[in-house]
Design an enzyme around this catalytic site. Sequence first.
Site, mmCIF file in Angstrom:
data_model
loop_
_atom_site.group_PDB
_atom_site.id
_atom_site.type_symbol
_atom_site.label_atom_id
_atom_site.label_comp_id
_atom_site.label_asym_id
_atom_site.label_seq_id
_atom_site.Cartn_x
_atom_site.Cartn_y
_atom_site.Cartn_z
ATOM 1 N N ILE A 123 -11.396 11.244 3.831
ATOM 2 C CA ILE A 123 -11.793 9.825 3.852
ATOM 3 C C ILE A 123 -10.602 8.994 4.283
ATOM 4 O O ILE A 123 -9.488 9.183 3.799
ATOM 5 C CB ILE A 123 -12.251 9.369 2.452
ATOM 6 C CG1 ILE A 123 -13.612 9.960 2.105
ATOM 7 C CG2 ILE A 123 -12.311 7.828 2.355
ATOM 8 C CD1 ILE A 123 -14.783 9.410 2.887
ATOM 9 N N HIS A 149 -0.421 -4.330 5.763
ATOM 10 C CA HIS A 149 -1.773 -4.473 6.344
ATOM 11 C C HIS A 149 -2.811 -4.981 5.356
ATOM 12 O O HIS A 149 -3.940 -5.236 5.717
ATOM 13 C CB HIS A 149 -2.233 -3.140 6.943
ATOM 14 C CG HIS A 149 -2.218 -2.032 5.955
ATOM 15 N ND1 HIS A 149 -1.104 -1.290 5.683
ATOM 16 C CD2 HIS A 149 -3.190 -1.540 5.171
ATOM 17 C CE1 HIS A 149 -1.362 -0.377 4.786
ATOM 18 N NE2 HIS A 149 -2.615 -0.520 4.441
ATOM 19 N N CYS A 161 0.856 -1.188 0.000
ATOM 20 C CA CYS A 161 0.000 0.000 0.000
ATOM 21 C C CYS A 161 0.895 1.242 0.000
ATOM 22 O O CYS A 161 2.050 1.192 0.434
ATOM 23 C CB CYS A 161 -0.862 -0.035 1.260
ATOM 24 S SG CYS A 161 -1.726 1.502 1.614
ATOM 25 N N HIS A 215 5.312 5.113 2.333
ATOM 26 C CA HIS A 215 5.616 6.234 3.244
ATOM 27 C C HIS A 215 6.570 5.758 4.346
ATOM 28 O O HIS A 215 7.544 6.421 4.679
ATOM 29 C CB HIS A 215 4.332 6.755 3.936
ATOM 30 C CG HIS A 215 3.523 7.722 3.143
ATOM 31 N ND1 HIS A 215 3.867 9.041 2.995
ATOM 32 C CD2 HIS A 215 2.355 7.571 2.467
ATOM 33 C CE1 HIS A 215 2.949 9.656 2.271
ATOM 34 N NE2 HIS A 215 2.014 8.797 1.937
ATOM 35 N N THR A 239 0.845 3.582 2.022
ATOM 36 C CA THR A 239 1.277 3.825 3.397
ATOM 37 C C THR A 239 2.567 3.068 3.707
ATOM 38 O O THR A 239 3.476 3.591 4.359
ATOM 39 C CB THR A 239 0.170 3.377 4.380
ATOM 40 O OG1 THR A 239 -1.022 4.103 4.059
ATOM 41 C CG2 THR A 239 0.557 3.683 5.818
ATOM 42 N N LEU A 272 -2.589 10.953 1.189
ATOM 43 C CA LEU A 272 -2.014 11.501 2.409
ATOM 44 C C LEU A 272 -0.775 12.328 2.077
ATOM 45 O O LEU A 272 0.240 11.779 1.657
ATOM 46 C CB LEU A 272 -1.608 10.306 3.273
ATOM 47 C CG LEU A 272 -1.580 10.470 4.762
ATOM 48 C CD1 LEU A 272 -2.913 10.932 5.302
ATOM 49 C CD2 LEU A 272 -1.175 9.144 5.385
#
Lengths: 342, 342, 342, 342
Positions: free
Chosen positions: C287, C63, C38, C43, C40, C264
């Site tokens: 969201i 995740h 993902c 990141h 994330t 993000l």
Amino acid sequence: MKAFAKVRPEQGITKIDAEQPKPSSHEVLVKVRVTSVCGTDYHIYRWDEWAQAHIRPPRIIGHEFAGEIVEVSPDVTTHKVGDLVAAESHIACGRCYQCRTGNSHICERLRILGVDVDGSFADYVKIPEQNAWPIPSEVPIETASVLEPLGNAVHAAFAADIPGSHVSIFGCGPVGLSAVALTNVSGALSVTAIDINDYRLGLAKTMGATKVINSKTTDPVAEIHKDTNARGAGVVLEMSGNEVAIRNAFRAVRNGGTVILFGLPSTDVRLNLGDDLIFKEAHVRGIVGREIFKTWYILEDLLKSRKLDLRPLITHRMALNQIDDAMKLVGSGECGKIILSP
Amino acid sequence: MKAFAKVRPEQGITKIDAEQPKPSSHEVLVKVRVTSVCGTDYHIYRWDEWAQAHIRPPRIIGHEFAGEIVEVSPDVTTHKVGDLVAAESHIACGRCYQCRTGNSHICERLRILGVDVDGSFADYVKIPEQNAWPIPSEVPIETASVLEPLGNAVHAAFAADIPGSHVSIFGCGPVGLSAVALTNVSGALSVTAIDINDYRLGLAKTMGATKVINSKTTDPVAEIHKDTNARGAGVVLEMSGNEVAIRNAFRAVRNGGTVILFGLPSTDVRLNLGDDLIFKEAHVRGIVGREIFKTWYILEDLLKSRKLDLRPLITHRMALNQIDDAMKLVGSGECGKIILSP
Amino acid sequence: MKAFAKVRPEQGITKIDAEQPKPSSHEVLVKVRVTSVCGTDYHIYRWDEWAQAHIRPPRIIGHEFAGEIVEVSPDVTTHKVGDLVAAESHIACGRCYQCRTGNSHICERLRILGVDVDGSFADYVKIPEQNAWPIPSEVPIETASVLEPLGNAVHAAFAADIPGSHVSIFGCGPVGLSAVALTNVSGALSVTAIDINDYRLGLAKTMGATKVINSKTTDPVAEIHKDTNARGAGVVLEMSGNEVAIRNAFRAVRNGGTVILFGLPSTDVRLNLGDDLIFKEAHVRGIVGREIFKTWYILEDLLKSRKLDLRPLITHRMALNQIDDAMKLVGSGECGKIILSP
Amino acid sequence: MKAFAKVRPEQGITKIDAEQPKPSSHEVLVKVRVTSVCGTDYHIYRWDEWAQAHIRPPRIIGHEFAGEIVEVSPDVTTHKVGDLVAAESHIACGRCYQCRTGNSHICERLRILGVDVDGSFADYVKIPEQNAWPIPSEVPIETASVLEPLGNAVHAAFAADIPGSHVSIFGCGPVGLSAVALTNVSGALSVTAIDINDYRLGLAKTMGATKVINSKTTDPVAEIHKDTNARGAGVVLEMSGNEVAIRNAFRAVRNGGTVILFGLPSTDVRLNLGDDLIFKEAHVRGIVGREIFKTWYILEDLLKSRKLDLRPLITHRMALNQIDDAMKLVGSGECGKIILSP
């Protein structure tokens, strides 16, 4: 223990000697301090069509109450013996689509206290731990027993856009009266209360109605249109369950307005859907119970804010043993909320 | 006629001798009785970045006013000479997508009185007939001149769910103060007003704020969280346009809450979108002007209902000739609404 | 067991030998069959500002996954050993205001798998039983591992009114691409996809975009206005997290339109709130995650309906051991979703 | 000119020789090229209770049409002779609360073409200039004549949340069939069409229904519950006006779901409001006409997007002189939309 139950499929209520309930997993046992009479209890008392379809006797009835936790199942973690609590009377399954999407108050396998399981017209009642709501120290226990019907009013009224709307409320029973007080402090441009009982209309006036209409003597629809430049009410809260009132509710709403249906009719209702709903593009919403637990958070903060004076709502205090008199009083309409003490 | 205009691209305002406007098709000419000072006027007066980007001098400024119709174009059918009117200052084209879908206040070719066309800091001003709103006989003309900013408060506040919410209002200028009074009678559980000026915070208290916070000395975000069980405010109305306040507004809102942005920043604003908006799933809505004419219908009935006491809002009454003093007063923050008489 | 973790506060990811987790009360242990990468994770891999503020090493990351339940705590009642499940990665506390009002995905004490607790780039991972979603027999396990990012797209897109809207999607990573496919079959009048990477724009075209724009060479805002009669897009989904794209998203939306912020940003973002949000009366909504479990019910029925062809989304299949290569591939943008097998 | 009118308060329709209408201020005269038959026309034709209450003969009926402007009043500015136009059949007053708040389709003094003023079953018809919508060059004129009923479907369906919902549509007349095609491409998880006529159910299948149910032989409520894990449909579009279907619509909707009422019953309808609406917390919305002009903007872009194939909808093409046959065909149910040429 002492309890009052529907023991046979017929009108009336019977005092019985029942076994004290034993809390199962994640349940608490509450000693009832105050319990109050709801319109649903009266449906069951007089054994109307609705009651016949929904109640399987024997059943201890009653579902509005506050009291003290006297026993908890060992796996209970959120409450303890000695806590004063009010109760959410809708018991959700926790596993269905509604429960898993934030709408457990319309659970597909909903059980209602005093309808599907034994209720609060008794010395003791057991409820799931998650249905117990701690009573804030600022709130008298008598007021706590009416959090449930006030919660109906909050859920019903706040489902519509009250601020900036002319509001009409059909039916001035305890939920209707609560809605009068609530919408009056929630930005309604006017609050018109309609009933056929002058006693209740007097209470509505006390609780903040801009205007009251006795629909036995005055056509509420004509009056509402006159008061709104012929537009109609922006929001109509139907809290009587009476067929004539329901039809008037739809005739009173303005084009594009909202009708909240809360009052429970005892039989089918005939509606002129074309003129009164479709051509008007009315928004209609059925409301039942309270949002679990959004409504309760609001209730708690609302009472703490002291914006509402609910004292006029409670008109009678009686012993639970006088429940038959209480039921007759509800039938007469000459009361607001009746509080019973076991 | 006498008028006050931005004549050069620099700070200040200049008294000029202007030609009396002549109503064109579907326009009316209004003799200004009272006009009041808006934050936008002050942006233009001090000639900040925003003003430089939006004003082409020379321009007679001012857009909040009430007065008497003294001339109408022959094709005007909805008003007549002698009518007292307030004015919607947003002039819509009537033909774009927004105008034809019920959103003419965000018309794609919107022109604003006192910004894009000559305004009301003058003896006379002309407006389209549809922008004139008759003043009900119950409403004093002084109050009518503040229908426009009160309308901002109505449109901004009612765009969120006020009933049942804890409300925080950043910025206690006239629109912020109107929002304090309005949300207080619209079911807010609490109304917290934040500013850096104690004079204005005093007005906020008078107009119904549950609590006021001077953000120069107290961290409003910490305070708001403390007052809401660490949840944050359900609705935040940002009415200052100040960058620090805007950042605080997003930090003060609870997860899933609503931030209404109304105050106009004079430059770009830096935001922590991740923590303060995305992870919170905040709802944000920009608000400008008033809904044409939904807001005006509400305003009229709201004033008739006598639910709002706007008298504390009007703190100064001056002659239009004193406009330079009035602008300096706005700059000091030591005022509510200033009413000017030509 | 084998696992990949951020072990030090710096760029990179490290293979470690970790202890196999043991399910606690109401938890299940899942043997990971497929896990995917993902944004994330990237990141965290490159250890940007956002990651530094949110991750406390050591932490096993990852995740998105699907696998088989191999052990359950004795009190688990809703799943059993052998069940194939996908996982909701947001772990809610169950007791806060958000959890008790149906918004547990924005729980006040939310913990995220692979961010706040150990994640799925490992042989085994444990999760609360309620976070496990049974994989329907119709759905291949590879597809199940992307239910999580597809769920982001469902939650983000369905938070706006897609039917009847021109939709623009900034950012064609896996969630953006899922949103392209989804809005294309959900009544969007057009779907414009914007990115700076031609490979991803090619995938967007394959997945149903009406038009793709490489914003390195073409101004997306001008293009979107040209394609919508100068109105702007009704709905903009911002799924890149890039500051330039976020600013363009607000410039591309029409007056009164909706901007969904999902991507993000790694630092603060400067916005022209006046012109791009307030004067437009834009609706903005942050969201995060998925609605628990409304989104999952939709996902399951959506996959069963066969309306979406997600096959082009999965562009690479690698061994978990190749995770460093996978991360570099994500950094290059030359991929859709990368599936890893432990 | 040739026209067809209800000349007496009884069943039937009569060919008459009428005077060619003369456009008044802001009106245009349209030479009818194609006109089509609506359910409302059939109500009037058979002179049922609804028609008796709403029509004052003599009246030229018909309101769905497309044609060429052949004359304009001198003050018309938005159209010119030679333009091809479709027509919005709802004529709003422009001055009432609804018109001034963006809801002119539910104008308090609404007049409907072919109901309150003379309609389109004629060689010529006059309409206000603002009711004429230019036909884009991409759209065949035959398709343009069905923009009106397709607009009903757009307005009705998009008033609910179609994406992510299981949709049931009761009534497969032309509006119901349009809704089948529309919801199928708007993210519905499934589209179930219900009617009592196999011919129409065949059309529904062709136009994209996931499943069709003949409610003469199969209980649609049981079937819908079976197909949705006993939950019920998330959105029900009631487009038949039939009492049995309306009752089933409320029984088919899931708790918390939405029922859109569009079909016009010819008499009062009996509803079980308690079980089917209140306890379910159903959302109900009446829908009439089209949003002026939001629906038209969507219609135009929808047709340009080529997402909908409406060709199967038009099953018959006849001469206007055959209108009596057309009406009988409508009565039989063995048709989709019937196009008539004057």
